[in-house]
Structure formats: structure tokens, C-alpha cells
Scaffold this motif. Structure first.
Motif, PDB file in Angstrom:
ATOM      1  N   HIS A  45       7.814   0.979 -12.880  1.00 36.34           N
ATOM      2  CA  HIS A  45       6.465   1.526 -13.019  1.00 36.34           C
ATOM      3  C   HIS A  45       5.916   1.986 -11.676  1.00 36.34           C
ATOM      4  CE1 HIS A  45       6.601  -0.066 -17.071  1.00 36.34           C
ATOM      5  NE2 HIS A  45       5.471   0.546 -17.323  1.00 36.34           N
ATOM      6  N   ARG A  46       6.233   1.245 -10.641  1.00 36.23           N
ATOM      7  CA  ARG A  46       5.769   1.658  -9.317  1.00 36.23           C
ATOM      8  C   ARG A  46       6.359   3.013  -8.946  1.00 36.23           C
ATOM      9  NH1 ARG A  46       6.840  -2.100  -4.150  1.00 36.23           N
ATOM     10  NH2 ARG A  46       8.931  -1.255  -4.449  1.00 36.23           N
ATOM     11  N   THR A  47       7.653   3.139  -9.213  1.00 37.84           N
ATOM     12  CA  THR A  47       8.309   4.419  -8.919  1.00 37.84           C
ATOM     13  C   THR A  47       7.687   5.554  -9.726  1.00 37.84           C
ATOM     14  OG1 THR A  47      10.371   3.262  -8.460  1.00 37.84           O
ATOM     15  CG2 THR A  47      10.522   5.619  -8.900  1.00 37.84           C
ATOM     16  N   GLU A  48       7.463   5.271 -11.007  1.00 36.69           N
ATOM     17  CA  GLU A  48       6.865   6.306 -11.860  1.00 36.69           C
ATOM     18  C   GLU A  48       5.468   6.683 -11.371  1.00 36.69           C
ATOM     19  OE1 GLU A  48       7.848   8.266 -14.077  1.00 36.69           O
ATOM     20  OE2 GLU A  48       5.983   8.960 -14.996  1.00 36.69           O
ATOM     21  N   LEU A  49       4.708   5.682 -10.943  1.00 39.56           N
ATOM     22  CA  LEU A  49       3.343   5.975 -10.478  1.00 39.56           C
ATOM     23  C   LEU A  49       3.359   6.752  -9.167  1.00 39.56           C
ATOM     24  CD1 LEU A  49       1.377   2.756 -11.442  1.00 39.56           C
ATOM     25  CD2 LEU A  49       1.115   5.064 -12.364  1.00 39.56           C
ATOM     26  N   GLU A  50       4.348   6.475  -8.344  1.00 38.98           N
ATOM     27  CA  GLU A  50       4.469   7.273  -7.110  1.00 38.98           C
ATOM     28  C   GLU A  50       4.700   8.736  -7.467  1.00 38.98           C
ATOM     29  OE1 GLU A  50       7.685   5.368  -5.076  1.00 38.98           O
ATOM     30  OE2 GLU A  50       6.441   3.693  -4.394  1.00 38.98           O
ATOM     31  N   ARG A  51       5.455   8.932  -8.556  1.00 41.32           N
ATOM     32  CA  ARG A  51       5.808  10.286  -8.966  1.00 41.32           C
ATOM     33  C   ARG A  51       4.648  10.988  -9.683  1.00 41.32           C
ATOM     34  NH1 ARG A  51       7.471  13.246 -12.644  1.00 41.32           N
ATOM     35  NH2 ARG A  51       7.200  11.791 -14.353  1.00 41.32           N
ATOM     36  N   SER A  52       4.067  10.283 -10.651  1.00 42.59           N
ATOM     37  CA  SER A  52       3.110  10.960 -11.525  1.00 42.59           C
ATOM     38  C   SER A  52       1.661  10.524 -11.288  1.00 42.59           C
ATOM     39  CB  SER A  52       3.486  10.702 -12.985  1.00 42.59           C
ATOM     40  OG  SER A  52       3.319   9.335 -13.293  1.00 42.59           O
TER      41      SER A  52
ATOM     42  N   ALA B 290      -9.516   5.128 -10.591  1.00 44.35           N
ATOM     43  CA  ALA B 290      -8.856   5.857  -9.509  1.00 44.35           C
ATOM     44  C   ALA B 290      -8.528   4.916  -8.349  1.00 44.35           C
ATOM     45  CB  ALA B 290      -9.758   6.994  -9.031  1.00 44.35           C
ATOM     46  N   GLN B 291      -9.459   4.018  -8.082  1.00 49.38           N
ATOM     47  CA  GLN B 291      -9.232   3.120  -6.953  1.00 49.38           C
ATOM     48  C   GLN B 291      -8.095   2.140  -7.227  1.00 49.38           C
ATOM     49  OE1 GLN B 291     -12.721   1.343  -5.378  1.00 49.38           O
ATOM     50  NE2 GLN B 291     -11.612   0.008  -3.944  1.00 49.38           N
ATOM     51  N   SER B 292      -8.001   1.660  -8.476  1.00 51.24           N
ATOM     52  CA  SER B 292      -6.912   0.729  -8.784  1.00 51.24           C
ATOM     53  C   SER B 292      -5.565   1.444  -8.689  1.00 51.24           C
ATOM     54  CB  SER B 292      -7.110   0.122 -10.175  1.00 51.24           C
ATOM     55  OG  SER B 292      -6.962   1.107 -11.185  1.00 51.24           O
ATOM     56  N   LEU B 293      -5.558   2.727  -9.063  1.00 48.92           N
ATOM     57  CA  LEU B 293      -4.324   3.508  -8.904  1.00 48.92           C
ATOM     58  C   LEU B 293      -3.994   3.672  -7.425  1.00 48.92           C
ATOM     59  CD1 LEU B 293      -2.012   5.285  -9.799  1.00 48.92           C
ATOM     60  CD2 LEU B 293      -3.629   7.164 -10.145  1.00 48.92           C
ATOM     61  N   ASN B 294      -5.008   3.948  -6.633  1.00 49.07           N
ATOM     62  CA  ASN B 294      -4.787   4.083  -5.193  1.00 49.07           C
ATOM     63  C   ASN B 294      -4.240   2.814  -4.580  1.00 49.07           C
ATOM     64  OD1 ASN B 294      -5.420   6.739  -4.796  1.00 49.07           O
ATOM     65  ND2 ASN B 294      -7.608   6.358  -4.467  1.00 49.07           N
ATOM     66  N   SER B 295      -4.725   1.674  -5.054  1.00 50.21           N
ATOM     67  CA  SER B 295      -4.227   0.412  -4.508  1.00 50.21           C
ATOM     68  C   SER B 295      -2.737   0.250  -4.764  1.00 50.21           C
ATOM     69  CB  SER B 295      -4.986  -0.774  -5.120  1.00 50.21           C
ATOM     70  OG  SER B 295      -6.310  -0.800  -4.631  1.00 50.21           O
ATOM     71  N   VAL B 296      -2.322   0.628  -5.963  1.00 45.82           N
ATOM     72  CA  VAL B 296      -0.894   0.551  -6.278  1.00 45.82           C
ATOM     73  C   VAL B 296      -0.108   1.448  -5.326  1.00 45.82           C
ATOM     74  CG1 VAL B 296       0.880   1.080  -7.985  1.00 45.82           C
ATOM     75  CG2 VAL B 296      -1.247  -0.013  -8.705  1.00 45.82           C
ATOM     76  N   LEU B 297      -0.584   2.665  -5.174  1.00 44.07           N
ATOM     77  CA  LEU B 297       0.167   3.633  -4.366  1.00 44.07           C
ATOM     78  C   LEU B 297       0.113   3.282  -2.879  1.00 44.07           C
ATOM     79  CD1 LEU B 297      -0.803   6.968  -6.160  1.00 44.07           C
ATOM     80  CD2 LEU B 297       1.179   5.486  -6.516  1.00 44.07           C
TER      81      LEU B 297
END
Lengths: 146, 146
Positions: free
Chosen positions: B118-125, A130-137
DNA sequence: CACATTTGTATCGTATCACGATCTATTATG
DNA sequence: CATAATAGATCGTGATACGATACAAATGTG
């Protein structure tokens, strides 16, 4: 087209770390499934069938849709799972073109063990994921712009 | 052995939904990579190399370790990526047994496009993925017990 | 109601990928 | 220097996914 869409080295590292966390989880999942005598994809099919939302029917097509694979790929997985004794095919009651897939007691036993193992693993490594996903976002375009 | 370790139908559904979210993301990733002329695993290798932490060397072994695969699987991926013109091999400067992998300009261009997508997709999903993970953890044994 | 179309499943051939086993080349060690 | 350890590479096998194609049951149309 220019800088606006570019990525910093840190952003590549964030994405790489997120993928690494996903790969780590999937690697655990593959290894654990194999320890219990089935392949990772077969485990996912069992879980998809047993975890189907209320009202959804366990047809080949429905399963394929939930696994994001083509129907004939689902057919092949079902073939191998049937051979392994984890599921049985039943002709559809209403529409006799359909095949409904049901877990055998053996299939349910395997799935239960795998589900427990996965839950434990997610308790352990889920927060990191979850944290690695948060870092991306957090470091993404929109977050920066806001 | 008894009820303590058992799972409710809701917990199976949580796990299934989490796997579905992961599969959804991976399916997007596979499709997007293919649109750009490489396979999903090859994309992951490019990202792993380009997103390596400071101080880590892009050797076959290091890459294999970060992708959680055997070194000879990494060799095969590197072969295909070299054939595709996305990377080049360079003999290790110090240790000549090593092979250092470097992205070509073409490889960097592909990776950049894929990273943006992928960044865009992760922002979305991404939020949905995070929430499905939270559902698993919220309803898990330890969370219930606490 | 006969027949074309759609829908659900199955089969076949091909490509990627991962692995275990085995091999070569280079480096480290006794 | 002989031997062990390490880094890559190669070969063969099995699981998986896909596109193309086939078949069977259900549905729509004249």
C-alpha cells in the motif's frame, strides 16, 4: 528482504490514520446517500454517469470501468437504480447491443443534493484527509532515502 | 435555493474524478488483500489494531469506532480473522467483559506485506488522489467566493 | 453471404459485509 | 442486593461483488 522494507510503528499509524480518514469520508457518504433514499454505490454510479468526461458514452461497460467493477455488477446497480426511478435505460443508437444510461429528473435531483453535501463535507474534512496522505508519503521509503 | 447552491458540469466532473481516485485505491487494496488471503475489510481491521494510537486498547468497541462500523460488525470481522488465524481474542484483564484483539505472527506477516504494497501504491498514485481532491476544493463554493 | 468469433448486456448462485433486533455476561450504581 | 449500563455475541435480512454462464447484436472470415 531485511530492514530495508520494514515499517516503523509510526508508519503503521500513518497508514491506519489515512485509512481512517477515507473510512470517515465513506461513512459520511453512505449515511448521506441513505438519507436520500439510495445506497452509496448507487450514488457513485449516478455521479460517474453525470460526471463523465466529454465524449465518453454512458454505457454499462464504460460505467463499470470507471467504478472499477465488473460489468455485471454495474448491471445490478443499474437495475436497482432503474427500479428506484433514478435512471432510465436507452438502447444504443448506433450499436444496439449497448445500453445508454440517463438520469431522470428525480435522479438528477438526488445527485445534486448529494453533490452539495459532499462538497461541503470535503471542504470540512478534505484538508485532514490530504494531511494524513502527506504523512504517509513524507515518512515513506523514498522520502526517507532522498 | 437557486443558483447559489448549484453545481457546474465541471464540478460534477471534479467530484466524479475524486471518487474515481478513491475507488481506484480501494480497488487496488481489495485486490491486494485478496491476493494475500484476506478480505479488504479484514485488512483494515488488522491495520487499525496494529496502528492504534498509543494508549488505546484493542477492544472490539474501540476497533468498531475506528472503522466507523457497529460493534457487531466488528465482531463478525474478528470471527473471520480468528478463523483465518490472523488474530487471537484475549479476555480483558481488568474488565472481563472486554475482548482484546491481538495479531498472531501470521497476521503480522500479512499486514506487513500489505502495508508495504500500500505504501508503494500510495507513492505512485497518492499525488493524483491529492490533486483530484484539490480540484474539488479549488472550485468549490467557498474558494470561488473568496 | 453463411458462420464463427467478439462484444455488450443479463441472469444465477455464492460469499462478504453491514445493519437492526435481540441475547448473555460482567460491571457499575442506587 | 436489585437494577441499570456496558461489552460482546448471535440471528436474520438486504446490498453488493464476483465467477460462471447465457443470449443477442455486431464483426470478421472463408
Amino acid at each position: 528482504m531485511s530492514k530495508a522494507g520494514d515499517l516503523t510503528p509510526g508508519q503503521y499509524r500513518d497508514l491506519a490514520e489515512f485509512r481512517r480518514q477515507i473510512r470517515r469520508f465513506l461513512h459520511f457518504s453512505e449515511a448521506t446517500a441513505k438519507e436520500h433514499g439510495i445506497e452509496a454505490r448507487q450514488h457513485q454510479l449516478l455521479l460517474a454517469v453525470h460526471g463523465l468526461p466529454e465524449g465518453a458514452n454512458p454505457t454499462i461497460r464504460e460505467i463499470a470501468s470507471r467504478l472499477f467493477i465488473q460489468h455485471h455488477s454495474a448491471v445490478e446497480l443499474v437495475n436497482r437504480l432503474e427500479l428506484a426511478g433514478a435512471i432510465v435505460r436507452r438502447p444504443g443508437a448506433r450499436d444496439r447491443r449497448e445500453v445508454w444510461v440517463r438520469l431522470t429528473p428525480a435522479g438528477r435531483a438526488i445527485l445534486r443534493k448529494l453533490a452539495l453535501a459532499h462538497r461541503t463535507e470535503l471542504e470540512r474534512s478534505g484538508p485532514e484527509l490530504a494531511q494524513s496522505l502527506n504523512s504517509v508519503l513524507r515518512h515513506s521509503r523514498r522520502a526517507m532515502a532522498s
